[in-house]
Design an enzyme around this catalytic site. Structure first.
Site, PDB file in Angstrom:
ATOM      1  CG  HIS A   3      -2.055   1.027   1.103  1.00  0.00           C
ATOM      2  ND1 HIS A   3      -2.048   2.240   1.358  1.00  0.00           N
ATOM      3  CD2 HIS A   3      -3.396   0.754   0.525  1.00  0.00           C
ATOM      4  CE1 HIS A   3      -3.010   2.627   1.106  1.00  0.00           C
ATOM      5  NE2 HIS A   3      -3.995   1.920   0.680  1.00  0.00           N
TER       6      HIS A   3
ATOM      7  CG  ASP B  44      -8.543  -4.537  -2.598  1.00  0.00           C
ATOM      8  OD1 ASP B  44      -9.614  -4.292  -2.671  1.00  0.00           O
ATOM      9  OD2 ASP B  44      -7.689  -3.674  -2.738  1.00  0.00           O
TER      10      ASP B  44
HETATM   11  N1  CMC Z   1       4.293  -7.619  -4.848  1.00  0.00           N
HETATM   12  C1  CMC Z   1       5.562  -7.603  -4.767  1.00  0.00           C
HETATM   13  N2  CMC Z   1       6.358  -6.313  -4.684  1.00  0.00           N
HETATM   14  C2  CMC Z   1       5.755  -5.285  -4.439  1.00  0.00           C
HETATM   15  C3  CMC Z   1       4.162  -5.341  -3.990  1.00  0.00           C
HETATM   16  C4  CMC Z   1       3.467  -6.349  -4.301  1.00  0.00           C
HETATM   17  N3  CMC Z   1       2.118  -6.342  -4.178  1.00  0.00           N
HETATM   18  N4  CMC Z   1       4.051  -4.194  -3.891  1.00  0.00           N
HETATM   19  C5  CMC Z   1       4.939  -3.363  -3.998  1.00  0.00           C
HETATM   20  N5  CMC Z   1       6.302  -4.073  -4.160  1.00  0.00           N
HETATM   21  C6  CMC Z   1       7.392  -3.732  -4.339  1.00  0.00           C
HETATM   22  C7  CMC Z   1       7.763  -2.743  -5.718  1.00  0.00           C
HETATM   23  O1  CMC Z   1       8.300  -3.817  -6.624  1.00  0.00           O
HETATM   24  C8  CMC Z   1       8.774  -1.935  -5.174  1.00  0.00           C
HETATM   25  O2  CMC Z   1      10.015  -2.483  -5.016  1.00  0.00           O
HETATM   26  P1  CMC Z   1      11.445  -1.768  -5.511  1.00  0.00           P
HETATM   27  O3  CMC Z   1      11.510  -0.703  -4.396  1.00  0.00           O
HETATM   28  O4  CMC Z   1      12.498  -2.778  -5.513  1.00  0.00           O
HETATM   29  O5  CMC Z   1      11.060  -1.162  -6.800  1.00  0.00           O
HETATM   30  C9  CMC Z   1       8.483  -1.717  -3.746  1.00  0.00           C
HETATM   31  O6  CMC Z   1       7.529  -2.602  -3.251  1.00  0.00           O
HETATM   32  C10 CMC Z   1       7.476  -0.433  -3.622  1.00  0.00           C
HETATM   33  O7  CMC Z   1       6.434  -0.403  -4.443  1.00  0.00           O
HETATM   34  P2  CMC Z   1       5.847   0.833  -5.320  1.00  0.00           P
HETATM   35  O8  CMC Z   1       4.898   0.136  -6.501  1.00  0.00           O
HETATM   36  O9  CMC Z   1       6.897   1.954  -5.614  1.00  0.00           O
HETATM   37  O10 CMC Z   1       4.833   1.195  -4.280  1.00  0.00           O
HETATM   38  P3  CMC Z   1       3.654   2.229  -4.450  1.00  0.00           P
HETATM   39  O11 CMC Z   1       3.169   2.906  -3.158  1.00  0.00           O
HETATM   40  O12 CMC Z   1       3.716   2.886  -5.713  1.00  0.00           O
HETATM   41  O13 CMC Z   1       2.343   1.228  -4.876  1.00  0.00           O
HETATM   42  C11 CMC Z   1       0.574  -0.431  -4.526  1.00  0.00           C
HETATM   43  C12 CMC Z   1       1.442   0.580  -3.755  1.00  0.00           C
HETATM   44  C13 CMC Z   1      -0.827  -0.746  -3.940  1.00  0.00           C
HETATM   45  C14 CMC Z   1       0.324  -0.014  -5.755  1.00  0.00           C
HETATM   46  C15 CMC Z   1       1.473  -1.677  -4.517  1.00  0.00           C
HETATM   47  O14 CMC Z   1       1.895  -2.097  -3.473  1.00  0.00           O
HETATM   48  C16 CMC Z   1       0.528  -2.923  -5.504  1.00  0.00           C
HETATM   49  O15 CMC Z   1       0.805  -2.673  -6.581  1.00  0.00           O
HETATM   50  N6  CMC Z   1       0.306  -3.746  -4.870  1.00  0.00           N
HETATM   51  C17 CMC Z   1      -0.720  -4.829  -5.315  1.00  0.00           C
HETATM   52  C18 CMC Z   1      -1.938  -4.215  -5.886  1.00  0.00           C
HETATM   53  C19 CMC Z   1      -2.776  -3.996  -4.715  1.00  0.00           C
HETATM   54  O16 CMC Z   1      -3.073  -4.943  -3.908  1.00  0.00           O
HETATM   55  N7  CMC Z   1      -3.533  -2.792  -4.698  1.00  0.00           N
HETATM   56  C20 CMC Z   1      -4.761  -2.394  -3.807  1.00  0.00           C
HETATM   57  C21 CMC Z   1      -4.341  -1.277  -2.981  1.00  0.00           C
HETATM   58  S1  CMC Z   1      -4.982  -1.127  -1.428  1.00  0.00           S
HETATM   59  C22 CMC Z   1      -6.899  -0.679  -2.016  1.00  0.00           C
HETATM   60  C23 CMC Z   1      -7.063   0.476  -2.549  1.00  0.00           C
HETATM   61  O17 CMC Z   1      -6.417   1.450  -1.977  1.00  0.00           O
HETATM   62  O18 CMC Z   1      -7.552   0.718  -3.456  1.00  0.00           O
END
Ligand code: CMC
Length: 436
Positions: free
Chosen positions: A312, A370
């Site tokens: 998140h 989720d």
């Molecule tokens: N699985 C594996 N690695 C992950 C995941 C994951 N679910 N989420 C983040 N990472 C890694 C990502 O690869 C990155 O690694 P690095 O630092 O080596 O580049 C690091 O963690 C930080 O991730 P980010 O994408 O830069 O973080 P963000 O804050 O931009 O993204 C997120 C947050 C929710 C989009 C992301 O965690 C994600 O894609 N999760 C899976 C989708 C999901 O479950 N979404 C629902 C969010 S909660 C409900 C809502 O609010 O809608």
């Protein structure tokens, strides 16, 4: 409650020229202070650069507070656990919108207003037959919610507080009706009209699952579970869809169009679409033996695969909604004699493995709301394509609260971000014959 007020200053210095600019540091009632950079372009000619709004407070708000490190979520000061345990979705919607829990009289009037606005214009119902039966219900919702502005002309003037109030309760009231119709349409079943004798969640279940040919009895345990799921999804401060609603409304767009924009944003798999994606992932995993390969792929920087339902932007701790959702999931599956659902076992094991894996620990990736939602909704008979629609029904409460808060500002400002331009510099037009 103390207002956020100027307290201290922060000095920004250009290390090359030695020029410096003083900016106000402002404090809210909770959470990090902010640096008020609004005067920066005027003072220095500089802009701030923050794609994805990682470090930007886009507005001042009194609605919801999230502390991602501590795993805290408060609506108007009330912890989400407390609300999920003791309140109802309609009461939480009132709280978000009005700022306080309703007293008995206010609650009766509010419930009456919602209940007696659940019908939609008969002409609007015809819109559904314009869609393909296999359309994603989120696509259908975007269309029909946007179309509301063509029907309710007496609640689209956002300058008028009475019209604003009407738009808010109309949207909260009509969303379950529109959502259930999207579901029925996909299945070729007749639409079910709302029943005023039922509460909000029970009525939603009735409209989703009843058929005119026979009586339908709502299971009260499932209705309460649905109500709690709606509470958990009701608001989450300045997330992507809420920010979309705010940005859309900053131009003076009507409330129905703004909520349709929120629905469009919510549908993405990184946001509300994740609950559907989680179920797809668990279904593809099938058995716990396949988990290690999924974990390996999730950690591989060259593989786009991510563990859906994990991570998140704000929570760097267990999402408090996920904890409650896990409990609801076990309750619902227990009630429906599905406690041995193989996918539940995959989910429980996947969570345990990920939570003890150094990659997930180091990156502070915890289950989000989720993770257990999809399994719960599936057990209740809701198809995966409807999961995000359900999220939209709930989030409408938050969207309208934010829309209302922004629309009531005394000096509204259109949202207009700037950019770091890295395209070509000015050049002369090249005639076709001279192009390479
Ligand atoms: N699985 C594996 N690695 C992950 C995941 C994951 N679910 N989420 C983040 N990472 C890694 C990502 O690869 C990155 O690694 P690095 O630092 O080596 O580049 C690091 O963690 C930080 O991730 P980010 O994408 O830069 O973080 P963000 O804050 O931009 O993204 C997120 C947050 C929710 C989009 C992301 O965690 C994600 O894609 N999760 C899976 C989708 C999901 O479950 N979404 C629902 C969010 S909660 C409900 C809502 O609010 O809608």
């Amino acid at each position: 409650m103390p207002q956020s007020s100027p307290s201290r200053t922060v000095t920004l210095t250009d290390d090359t020229t030695g020029e410096s600019w003083k900016l106000e540091r402002r404090s809210g009632t909770m959470g990090p202070d902010v640096i008020d950079v609004r005067p920066l372009p005027r003072l220095s000619g500089l802009l701030t650069f923050d794609p994805g709004f990682i470090s930007t407070g886009s507005c001042e708000s009194k609605i919801t507070f999230v502390d991602g490190d501590q795993g805290i979520l408060l609506h108007r000061g009330y912890p989400i656990d407390d609300l999920a345990e003791n309140s109802t979705f309609l009461e939480v919607a009132y709280l978000l919108l009005m700022g306080d829990l309703p007293n008995a009289e206010q609650s009766t009037a509010w419930t009456h207003n919602i209940t007696y606005n659940t019908l939609v214009h008969e002409q609007l119902i015809k819109f559904y037959s314009g869609f393909r039966r296999d359309a994603h219900p989120m696509a259908v919702m975007c269309g029909v919610v946007g179309a509301l502005s063509a029907f309710y002309h007496d609640s689209i003037n956002m300058q008028d507080p009475a019209q604003r109030a009407k738009a808010c309760y109309r949207l909260i009231a009509k969303m379950p009706t529109l959502a259930a119709m999207a579901h029925k349409y996909a299945h070729g079943q007749p639409f079910m009209y709302p029943l005023n004798s039922l509460n909000y969640a029970a009525n939603f279940l009735q409209m989703l699952f009843a058929v005119p040919a026979e009586p339908y009895e709502v299971n009260p345990i499932l209705a309460r579970a649905m109500d709690k799921i709606l509470i958990l999804h009701a608001d989450h401060e300045q997330n992507a869809s809420t920010s979309t609603v705010r940005l859309a409304s900053s131009s003076g767009a009507n409330p129905f169009a703004c909520i349709a924009a929120g629905i469009a944003s919510l549908g993405g798999p990184a946001h509300g679409g994740a609950n559907e994606a989680v179920l797809k992932m668990l279904t593809a995993l099938e058995v716990p033996a396949n988990i290690p390969e999924a974990i390996r792929r999730a950690k591989d920087p060259n593989d786009p695969f991510r563990l859906m339902g994990f991570g998140h932007r704000v929570y760097k701790n267990y999402d408090p909604r996920a904890r409650i959702m896990r409990r609801i999931c076990h309750e619902v599956l227990g009630t429906l004699n599905l406690a041995n659902d193989p996918l539940l076992q995959v989910a429980v094991e996947l969570e345990q493995i990920a939570l003890s894996d150094p990659y997930f620990i180091e990156k502070k990736l915890y289950p989000n709301v989720d993770f257990y939602t999809g399994l719960t909704l599936r057990a209740m008979g809701i198809p995966p394509s409807m999961f995000t629609v359900l999220f939209a029904v709930a989030r409408t409460a938050g969207w309208v609260a934010h829309w209302q808060e922004q629309s009531s500002e005394s000096k509204p400002k259109i949202g207009r971000p700037r950019q770091l331009y890295t395209g070509p510099t000015a050049r002369s037009f090249v005639p076709m014959a001279q192009r390479g």
